[in-house]
Design a protein around this motif. Sequence first.
Motif, PDB file in Angstrom:
ATOM      1  N   ARG A  38       0.739  -1.229   0.000  1.00 15.21           N
ATOM      2  CA  ARG A  38      -0.222  -0.099  -0.096  1.00 15.21           C
ATOM      3  C   ARG A  38       0.853   1.127  -0.021  1.00 15.21           C
ATOM      4  O   ARG A  38       0.619   2.482  -0.755  1.00 15.21           O
ATOM      5  CB  ARG A  38      -1.060   0.189   1.234  1.00 15.21           C
ATOM      6  N   GLU A  39       1.959   1.279   0.859  1.00 17.44           N
ATOM      7  CA  GLU A  39       2.832   2.427   0.742  1.00 17.44           C
ATOM      8  C   GLU A  39       3.430   2.630  -0.531  1.00 17.44           C
ATOM      9  O   GLU A  39       3.514   3.961  -0.955  1.00 17.44           O
ATOM     10  CB  GLU A  39       3.989   2.129   1.821  1.00 17.44           C
ATOM     11  N   LEU A  41       2.269   1.570  -3.419  1.00 21.41           N
ATOM     12  CA  LEU A  41       1.298   2.260  -4.395  1.00 21.41           C
ATOM     13  C   LEU A  41       0.929   3.639  -4.231  1.00 21.41           C
ATOM     14  O   LEU A  41       0.541   4.357  -5.153  1.00 21.41           O
ATOM     15  CB  LEU A  41       0.018   1.278  -4.296  1.00 21.41           C
ATOM     16  N   ASP A  42       0.858   4.100  -2.924  1.00 22.33           N
ATOM     17  CA  ASP A  42       0.664   5.518  -2.566  1.00 22.33           C
ATOM     18  C   ASP A  42       1.657   6.346  -3.302  1.00 22.33           C
ATOM     19  O   ASP A  42       1.532   7.362  -3.802  1.00 22.33           O
ATOM     20  CB  ASP A  42       0.675   5.527  -1.332  1.00 22.33           C
ATOM     21  N   VAL A  43       3.026   5.956  -2.990  1.00 22.56           N
ATOM     22  CA  VAL A  43       3.974   6.778  -3.627  1.00 22.56           C
ATOM     23  C   VAL A  43       4.078   6.605  -5.111  1.00 22.56           C
ATOM     24  O   VAL A  43       3.995   7.939  -5.869  1.00 22.56           O
ATOM     25  CB  VAL A  43       5.549   6.104  -3.059  1.00 22.56           C
ATOM     26  N   ALA A  44       3.593   5.679  -5.802  1.00 26.30           N
ATOM     27  CA  ALA A  44       3.653   5.567  -7.175  1.00 26.30           C
ATOM     28  C   ALA A  44       2.291   6.119  -7.751  1.00 26.30           C
ATOM     29  O   ALA A  44       2.075   6.323  -9.069  1.00 26.30           O
ATOM     30  CB  ALA A  44       3.603   4.112  -7.726  1.00 26.30           C
ATOM     31  N   GLY A  45       1.273   6.371  -6.814  1.00 28.20           N
ATOM     32  CA  GLY A  45       0.001   6.941  -7.205  1.00 28.20           C
ATOM     33  C   GLY A  45      -0.797   6.074  -8.265  1.00 28.20           C
ATOM     34  O   GLY A  45      -1.477   6.359  -9.307  1.00 28.20           O
ATOM     35  N   VAL A  46      -0.709   4.756  -8.097  1.00 29.98           N
ATOM     36  CA  VAL A  46      -1.362   3.552  -8.680  1.00 29.98           C
ATOM     37  C   VAL A  46      -2.317   2.850  -8.023  1.00 29.98           C
ATOM     38  O   VAL A  46      -1.939   2.521  -6.689  1.00 29.98           O
ATOM     39  CB  VAL A  46      -0.421   2.891  -9.590  1.00 29.98           C
ATOM     40  N   PRO A  47      -3.331   2.206  -8.479  1.00 26.68           N
ATOM     41  CA  PRO A  47      -4.257   1.336  -7.656  1.00 26.68           C
ATOM     42  C   PRO A  47      -3.551  -0.076  -7.684  1.00 26.68           C
ATOM     43  O   PRO A  47      -2.830  -0.552  -8.792  1.00 26.68           O
ATOM     44  CB  PRO A  47      -5.334   1.364  -8.684  1.00 26.68           C
TER      45      PRO A  47
END
Length: 177
Positions: A38-39, A41-47
Amino acid sequence: QVSFGDDVISRITLARQGDAMVDELRLSVVEACNGLIRELLDVAGVPAERILALALAGNTTMQHLFCGMSPAALGELPFSPVYSRALELPAVELDLYAHPLAQVYVFPNIGGFVGGDTVAGMLAHRLDNVEGPTLFVDIGTNGEIVLAHDGELWASSAAAGPAFEGARIACGVLTRT
């Protein structure tokens, strides 16, 4: 996992209590992995649906726990893992935060205490193709050493966790980052 014991032997011992404890240990590992996913994905900005494949490399005990397999046999002679070949498992069956059809590649274990983390390191450094004698050292819970020479690989392992993980230290402070 430190809440379950400060070394893999503690976790192996707990796993001997039965399937319910193996499930509890597995859930702890999966929750930690999902937090990292999740961390990222948040940094990458993808689902999460963009994750179609994952790879897992860890020491033999932790890989067993992650896959829901009891590592109990690793605590007694001949220290045999439940599996040694690579596994490919559906991420959904492992409760991983990813696309519902994502697959997880679990690195093979060479032996009881030469795990997938060492195999991943050997592959990453292409030890099968190095020129001249080369020594690969993986120091963590176990201290694994791999010698590569003339296209051959020799691996060995010894307990190292208490020295490097701060297990049962009498002086100083165990720090977590």
